[in-house]
Structure formats: C-alpha cells, structure tokens
Write a protein that holds these residues in place. Structure first.
Motif, PDB file in Angstrom:
ATOM      1  N   GLN A   1      -6.917  -6.109  -4.002  1.00  0.00           N
ATOM      2  CA  GLN A   1      -7.670  -4.856  -4.020  1.00  0.00           C
ATOM      3  C   GLN A   1      -6.748  -3.649  -4.185  1.00  0.00           C
ATOM      4  OE1 GLN A   1      -9.440  -5.723  -0.240  1.00  0.00           O
ATOM      5  NE2 GLN A   1     -11.373  -6.416  -1.125  1.00  0.00           N
ATOM      6  N   GLN A   2      -5.673  -3.603  -3.421  1.00  0.00           N
ATOM      7  CA  GLN A   2      -4.761  -2.464  -3.472  1.00  0.00           C
ATOM      8  C   GLN A   2      -3.976  -2.416  -4.786  1.00  0.00           C
ATOM      9  OE1 GLN A   2      -3.787   0.138  -0.736  1.00  0.00           O
ATOM     10  NE2 GLN A   2      -3.427   0.869  -2.805  1.00  0.00           N
TER      11      GLN A   2
ATOM     12  N   SER B   1       0.827  -1.206   0.000  1.00  0.00           N
ATOM     13  CA  SER B   1       0.000   0.000   0.000  1.00  0.00           C
ATOM     14  C   SER B   1       0.860   1.254   0.000  1.00  0.00           C
ATOM     15  CB  SER B   1      -0.931   0.013   1.213  1.00  0.00           C
ATOM     16  OG  SER B   1      -1.927  -0.981   1.111  1.00  0.00           O
TER      17      SER B   1
ATOM     18  N   TRP C   1     -18.991  -5.487   2.824  1.00  0.00           N
ATOM     19  CA  TRP C   1     -17.550  -5.767   2.920  1.00  0.00           C
ATOM     20  C   TRP C   1     -17.228  -7.150   2.362  1.00  0.00           C
ATOM     21  CZ3 TRP C   1     -14.340  -2.014   5.199  1.00  0.00           C
ATOM     22  CH2 TRP C   1     -12.985  -2.370   5.285  1.00  0.00           C
TER      23      TRP C   1
ATOM     24  N   VAL D   1     -10.460   0.908  -3.594  1.00  0.00           N
ATOM     25  CA  VAL D   1     -10.934   0.452  -4.904  1.00  0.00           C
ATOM     26  C   VAL D   1     -11.889   1.441  -5.588  1.00  0.00           C
ATOM     27  CG1 VAL D   1     -10.668  -1.989  -4.332  1.00  0.00           C
ATOM     28  CG2 VAL D   1     -12.838  -0.837  -3.825  1.00  0.00           C
TER      29      VAL D   1
ATOM     30  N   GLN E   1      -6.016 -10.581   3.240  1.00  0.00           N
ATOM     31  CA  GLN E   1      -6.252  -9.247   3.785  1.00  0.00           C
ATOM     32  C   GLN E   1      -5.081  -8.860   4.692  1.00  0.00           C
ATOM     33  OE1 GLN E   1      -8.848  -6.981   3.307  1.00  0.00           O
ATOM     34  NE2 GLN E   1      -9.590  -8.337   1.676  1.00  0.00           N
TER      35      GLN E   1
ATOM     36  N   ASN F   1     -14.570  -4.072  -3.177  1.00  0.00           N
ATOM     37  CA  ASN F   1     -15.095  -3.762  -1.839  1.00  0.00           C
ATOM     38  C   ASN F   1     -15.428  -2.281  -1.757  1.00  0.00           C
ATOM     39  OD1 ASN F   1     -15.787  -4.032   0.857  1.00  0.00           O
ATOM     40  ND2 ASN F   1     -13.708  -3.666   1.560  1.00  0.00           N
TER      41      ASN F   1
ATOM     42  N   GLU G   1      -6.192  -2.013   5.230  1.00  0.00           N
ATOM     43  CA  GLU G   1      -7.638  -2.118   5.006  1.00  0.00           C
ATOM     44  C   GLU G   1      -7.956  -2.684   3.611  1.00  0.00           C
ATOM     45  OE1 GLU G   1      -9.730   1.459   6.007  1.00  0.00           O
ATOM     46  OE2 GLU G   1      -8.848   1.586   7.989  1.00  0.00           O
ATOM     47  N   SER G   2      -7.178  -3.640   3.182  1.00  0.00           N
ATOM     48  CA  SER G   2      -7.364  -4.216   1.851  1.00  0.00           C
ATOM     49  C   SER G   2      -6.467  -5.443   1.727  1.00  0.00           C
ATOM     50  CB  SER G   2      -6.994  -3.195   0.758  1.00  0.00           C
ATOM     51  OG  SER G   2      -5.639  -2.820   0.866  1.00  0.00           O
TER      52      SER G   2
ATOM     53  N   ASN H   1     -14.929   0.403   1.190  1.00  0.00           N
ATOM     54  CA  ASN H   1     -13.691   1.072   1.589  1.00  0.00           C
ATOM     55  C   ASN H   1     -12.999   1.676   0.370  1.00  0.00           C
ATOM     56  OD1 ASN H   1     -12.105   1.974   3.687  1.00  0.00           O
ATOM     57  ND2 ASN H   1     -10.802   0.162   3.743  1.00  0.00           N
TER      58      ASN H   1
ATOM     59  N   THR I   1      -0.683  -4.606   3.128  1.00  0.00           N
ATOM     60  CA  THR I   1      -1.692  -3.624   2.744  1.00  0.00           C
ATOM     61  C   THR I   1      -2.443  -3.088   3.964  1.00  0.00           C
ATOM     62  OG1 THR I   1      -3.246  -5.431   2.390  1.00  0.00           O
ATOM     63  CG2 THR I   1      -2.070  -4.604   0.462  1.00  0.00           C
TER      64      THR I   1
END
Length: 768
Positions: free
Chosen positions: A574-575, A497, A613, A624, A563, A618, A569-570, A621, A567
């Motif tokens: 996703q990141q 991230s 979530w 994305v 998860q 997602n 919160e991802s 948050n 990263t």
C-alpha cells in the motif's frame, strides 16, 4: 437497511432542500460512530460528531456519550446514553482524542456528581435518550432525554453557543456543568465564580498529566475559559468538588477506573458557594419548572481569557433568541456550502456530497477571539493583524485532499493555516513546522513534513499572503531536522513509510526553492526527492525496510503484504505507491508500464465490495488516497474514471456507517468532494489536478476574487449516468481538450470543462 438517522434525515429532506439551500442536505450523523465491531478494525469508523457548529468555528456544541477509550469525537451513535453536551469537539480523529470541554447536562431530582457509565447509567447524571427523537442538521442538534423527560436543543455561533432545555413539571429541575470533563482524560484544574444572578465564569486547565490527546503523549496543554449565562435566575445553586488525593495519576486509564469514579461520585456538594477552584469541580443551578417550560443557557468560550469569552458571547449572542441564532448558523452554512453547487445525481448523492463538504469546513478552526487575540506558541497573548489564527492541522492526513480542496474553494483558509503554522514556529522558538498541530502543541503522532507540502502547493497556486522567506526557512529547518539524513533513507520500524514520505517533502521544498529563485537549494532538494529508490530492493522488486548498516530487514512470509513491515498504518504494497512526485521513475523502478498496470489493476480488483479496511486499496486510510488517479499517469485514464466512481458509490453512503474509515479532520470527505467533482491531485506541490468521472451532471465552483481571475469554474457533462462513467471527449472553454489533467491556473481563470460521457471507455482520450 437504513439507520434511524438516515430515515429521519430523508424524511426531512423531502421538505425541499433546494428551496432551503445546500445546508438542508447536510446529515451530521454520517460517520458518527466509533464502533470497532462495525469497522472490523480498531481504527473504527468515521468518528465524526453530530452536534452544532459553524464553518471553521471555535465552538462545536455536541452530545457526548463516552469519555474514555479511542473515541475521539466523544460520541458514538450506537451508545444508549448521553452524559452531556460539550462546547468543544474534534472531528474524525483517533488516538483517544481531546477537548470535549465544558460539559452541560440538564436533569431533575437529586444531584449526582459522576457521569456514570454506559453499563451503569443509573450511577451518574448521564441519561438514556430516544433515538427516534434524535435530530441533527447543519448548526443544530436536538434530543429527548428519556430518564428525566427533558428535550435538549443546541445551536452555535463561531465563538459561542446556546442551549434550550424544555423541562417537565418538577420542583427540582437543574442545569449542571462538569468542568473537569475532557475526552480521553480530565482537565487538571478548574475554577468557577458566580458573577451575578444570571452569570458564571471560569476556566479549565488541560495538561498532559490529565491524558487527552494521545493520553498525554500528544502534549496537549491548553486552558478553556468560559462566560456563561442562564435565562432563569441563579437562586438555588452551588458547586461540587471531589477530593483527588495527592499522588493519584490522572491519565485516561486512571479516570476510567472504578476507584476514580467512586471518588467523583462522593464529591462534596457545597450549596450557595460563589467561588471554587479544585482538581475536579462542577457547578449546578436548580429551579422549579412547569410542564413544557424552556430554560436556556448560553456561553462564550476562549483560549485566551474570561474577558475574551465574555466578549465573544456578547458579540455573537446578545439576547435569548435561540431560533435567531439557529437561523444565523444555517445562513453561515448556506453561504459556505454555496461555494460549490451540484446538479444531477440522486438525492442521496447530494446528501453525501454536501455533508462531505460540511465536514471539510470544521477545521482548521478559528483560534482567535472576536478581538483578534490568541494564545501564541510562547504562552503569551498576541493580536493577529492580517489573517485569522487557526488550529488543528492534521498534517499527515490533510495535505493529500483537504488542503488542496481548500486552495480552490477557501484559499483564505489555506493562507491562514500557513500563517498560523509559521507564527507558531516563530513564537515557540522551535523554528520548524509542526506536522500535527493541536492548540499550539505538537501532537506527537504520524510522520513526515506535511506543512512543507501545503506551503509549496499554496505558493505555486498563487496563495501568497504570508512571509514566504520565513516560511521557507522554517520548512528547510523541518526537512533537515526530520528527514532521511546522510544515508538517504530512514531505518527502523517505519523505514519504508518514512523514506518515501520524506523524499516527497524534500521534493516539495525543492519546487518551492525553485519558485523563489534559490537554485542551489532547488538542485539539492529535488535530488533528495529521488531517495525513495534507496529502499527499493530489486531482488524482491518492491520497497523493503533497511537496517542502520544498510542491510535489508528479513523478508516476511507475506512479503510486501505484511501490515506494519517498515510502514505506518499500511503495508509495503500500500505504501509503495507513494512516489507522487516521480511517477515515471517509480514505474521504471517497478518494471515498466505493463507490469505496473497489471499490478495496480489487481490492487483494486481484490478490494472487498464494502471497501472497508483491507490489504489492497484501503480507502479507509490515507496512504493510498492518490492511487486511483495513478491510472491517468499510466495512460489508462478510463481506469481512474471507473474506480473513482466505484469508490464514491461504495465507500460513501448516507448512513451512520457511511464513512469506511476515520474522517481525519476533513481528509476523507475532501477526497469525495474532489473526486465527485471530477478533479483530484496526485501530487500536491504541483498545480496539476487529474481529471476523472464526476458523479454529478454539473459542478459549479465559486472562486475567490482575491485569489482567482475568474468568477466560477464549471465541470459539466453530457450523457452522464451511473452506467455512463467513462469520458469519451472533452472541451475546455469550447475548445477540444485531450488531456486527463488540468492545472490550477486554468481553474482559477474561470470557465467550463465539458465532458462527454459514455458506457464504454474511449482509450484514445487523455492518454498523452
């Protein structure tokens, strides 16, 4: 099944919202829940508050149902009791929250000095309330407190608020003010003084020792001053003061403890005392009431001084005309929301749209008084001259949609926010830009250098009412202090991230440098924008965190789906899509267009129906939020059109659970406003907006003449409907338009983008 809040709101909407203006569409209960159970994740739902506010105002006068836990707004719809009505709130944030100051509660009978708890409301001054009688609108809130039979109403002005309490017949009616109360903790020192037979004044100091933002880790350190008046004379009044022993810690968990609450419950009650200071104090005034008698209280607040609070109140609420103050608040909202006008769509969609627009205008709130004074980053009083001082910059969230939205509809607010961040960096002596600013403090949470994005985006869009050389110097200091360093990548638990986001912010600085003619810096920072490649493992064909020695961290069994694997919160899946400044380079790295398109299609196809979530797209948050618009960049704009319509329909509803994730200070709602209007950026710092399928038949945006050549910009459609979600053809100002994007200058020039819609994609439109 509709919630009570939705049922009430739809009933009132039938009174003709069109005649009343766009404010009549606002339902402040949308997102007003912190429930982990309903969300299925500890982050909870929208975490908005339902109380009265004005556009970007200092005061948010709202019910509070809880002090502790991860309840940033202080309110959650499912709670059965209310502990009071506070003059300051935050919207849609996690991390325990802050503010919730100057808590006012009406009551009858014996005085209680503790609020009590949700489980044992009888132990304190909190009250059960009637859900069916709880009502909210833009600038107004009311509720029936059933324990005492009192109706509570409140409305707001920018720096002040007024409350109307309708009491039953009682010999011991009361209004009490808990000066210690604070969301997520306590104020650590308070002082109150009786000024005359209608007036009190004082202050509450809120330091990190009292918890609050991040339970003190956020360094929230502020003082709220108040000047309050009562419509009924102060004849029987007093204070209460709890003895908090030396050595007692006062963070969130301490305040929530039985020991602490018992100490508050046995606070000394001191009738007739005119002045008191202490660690946990409150004020009360008692009086006899007849059935249906209304007693009012009004107060101004300030972060500067009692004199500032007094001036704020006297400038905004001169008398006791509650209904006039409410009408003025409604007028302010109609003017603010009137910057965007929509037609077509359902009544529900209009409610979701205007409530979302409303939520984007809570912050960044004004931080200066009516006399333009504010507390600076040096703790001294300053006077702002050519902008409005603002606060609460949730940078990691709002750089993506919220600030880009404001560049179109409220460029003055963007200009103010940049000036506010720059002056803070100057006054504090830090000379770098805070990534999450809260009342002059760095909140200590999230990552990146989002202010650099906001500054670059504004400058490249012609928003330039700030000292750009100073802003550039502080932006450069920021990316040098917080960045990928000499390795060209970040390590540790958030390495993926951090690397990707720092690379993007470096690119933003490079674009700003280029616009300012700083060629060497332009070359350096645009090159650093390519550092995202340094955490891409070709063996795994995806992004992966690295150790300090350059080796890869162990690949988990779940792979890129894990998860928190490098990263925040991802997951890496996703990141990993966050390379907004170099989509072609990202696509080449990932294996080419066809492979990426297939991967991205699966990323959306596996999203649960309710879009809560999840491990794929997602929407709950921020990391994305740009991803649906990547299909435009991949030459498949019909998939952007399909999925933005799906997200607008499935992730946003007119209900308390109507936001699938935290509102995050306007970001979640700003995404909807832009996407539902058919426009959204992939890469702030570039003046390009992606074109997508608008929810409404027509969207008209009023432009600010100080920042735009045109008067208004329209997005219009032909044959638009839920089924006809695909753009078949387009025209810009009457001429055929073949691009799936538009730049800011074209919007600012005014005109009309006309989209012809159909139920099947036109796979030859917008692919260039």
């Amino acid at each position: 099944m509709k919630t009570t809040a939705t049922i009430f709101f739809l009933a009132t909407l039938s009174l003709s919202a069109t005649a009343q203006g766009p404010a009549a569409y606002v339902n402040p209960f949308i997102g007003a829940s912190t429930s982990e159970g309903a969300a299925g994740i500890y982050h909870g739902l929208g975490k908005t508050f339902p109380g009265a506010a004005t556009p970007f105002g200092m005061v948010q006068l709202s019910p509070n149902t809880i002090t502790g836990g991860d309840n940033g707004s202080g309110y959650s719809y499912e709670h059965k009791t209310i502990e009071g009505f506070a003059f300051t709130q935050m919207s849609g944030i996690g991390w325990y929250g802050d503010l919730g100051n100057f808590l006012v509660m009406p009551a009858t009978g014996p005085l209680q000095t503790s609020a009590g708890s949700q489980q044992h409301p009888e132990e304190g001054y909190r009250s059960a309330y009637s859900k069916q009688d709880e009502k909210a609108a833009a600038g107004y809130y009311s509720v029936q407190l059933t324990e005492h039979g009192i109706k509570a109403e409140m409305t707001a002005a920018p720096h002040s608020g007024i409350m109307r309490f309708t009491f039953p017949a009682h010999r011991q009616s009361r209004i009490q003010v808990d000066l210690a109360r604070r969301v997520g903790g306590t104020s650590t020192w308070q002082e109150v003084k009786v000024i005359d037979d209608h007036t009190i004044a004082g202050y509450m100091q809120c330091t990190p020792d009292g918890g609050g933002w991040g339970n003190g880790d956020g360094k929230g350190n502020y003082t709220v001053y108040f000047y309050a008046q009562f419509s009924k004379p102060l004849s029987r009044y007093g204070v209460w003061s709890a003895d908090i022993p030396e050595g007692w810690t006062r963070k969130r968990e301490d305040i929530e403890s039985a020991r602490y609450q018992q100490q508050i419950a046995k606070a000394a009650v001191l009738p007739g005392v005119k002045e008191k200071a202490g660690k946990h104090t409150g004020f009360y005034t008692e009086f006899e009431t007849t059935a249906g008698e209304a007693v009012l209280m009004k107060a101004g607040i300030s972060f500067v001084s009692i004199e500032g609070a007094k001036a704020n109140l006297e400038a905004e609420i001169k008398d006791w005309n509650f209904d006039l103050v409410r009408q003025r608040a409604t007028d302010l909202w109609n003017k603010a929301l009137g910057k965007m006008t929509v037609s077509g769509g359902t009544e529900e969609e209009k409610t979701v749209f205007y409530t979302a627009l409303y939520h984007t205008m809570i912050d960044p709130r004004t931080f200066s008084d009516v006399d333009r004074k504010y507390i600076g980053g040096d703790g001294k009083v300053h006077v702002v001259k050519d902008f409005s001082k603002r606060t609460i910059f949730s940078g990691w969230d709002v750089f993506r949609s919220q600030m880009p939205l404001q560049t179109i509809i409220n460029p003055r607010v963007v200009n103010d926010m940049i000036n506010s961040l720059v002056t803070l960096a100057d006054e504090s002596g830090k000379h770098y830009l805070e990534r999450w600013e809260f009342l002059n403090a760095y909140s200590g949470c999230m990552i990146g250098n989002p202010a650099v994005s906001v500054i670059a985006d504004a400058w490249l869009k012609g928003i330039r009412g700030f000292d750009v050389q100073k802003a550039y110097a502080f932006a450069k200091n920021s990316v040098e202090k917080f960045g990928n360093g000499s390795k060209g990548y970040s390590t540790g638990g958030l390495g993926v991230s951090l690397t990707l986001e720092y690379a993007y912010f470096d690119w933003c600085l490079g674009k700003l440098a280029g616009a300012l003619g700083k060629r060497e810096d332009e070359k350096t920072y645009l090159s650093r924008g390519g550092n995202y490649r340094n955490v891409f493992d070709t063996a795994k064909a995806w992004f992966r965190p690295r150790n300090d020695d350059g080796s890869w961290q162990p690949w988990p069994e779940e792979g890129r789906m894990r998860q928190g694997y490098g990263t925040i919160e991802s997951s890496p899946y996703q990141q990993g899509w966050f390379v907004p400044h170099d989509v072609p380079g990202m696509v080449a790295l990932m294996g080419g267009r066809e492979k990426v398109l297939a991967d991205l299609t699966g990323f959306f196809d596996k999203v649960p129906e309710n879009m809560m979530w999840n491990d794929f797209y997602n929407h709950a948050n921020e990391p994305v939020h740009h991803v649906p618009f990547l299909f435009n960049r991949l030459g498949a704009p019909w998939l952007t059109q399909r999925w933005t319509r799906e997200i607008c329909a499935r992730a946003y509803r007119n209900s308390v659970e109507g936001l699938v994730g935290n509102e995050d200070v306007g970001q979640m709602s700003a995404w909807y406003v832009l996407a539902a209007s058919g426009l959204h950026p992939v890469c702030p710092g570039s003046p390009r907006y992606e074109i997508t399928s608008p929810v409404f038949d027509t969207i008209t945006i009023a432009l600010d003449p100080a920042y735009a050549k045109g008067k208004r910009f329209n997005v219009s459609t032909r044959n638009n409907s839920p089924a006809n979600r695909y753009i078949r053809r387009a025209w810009l100002n009457g001429k055929p338009y073949h691009h799936s994007y538009i730049d800011h200058a074209s919007i600012a020039a005014g005109g009309t983008l006309l989209l012809e819609m159909g139920d099947e994609p036109n796979k030859s439109w917008g692919i260039n």
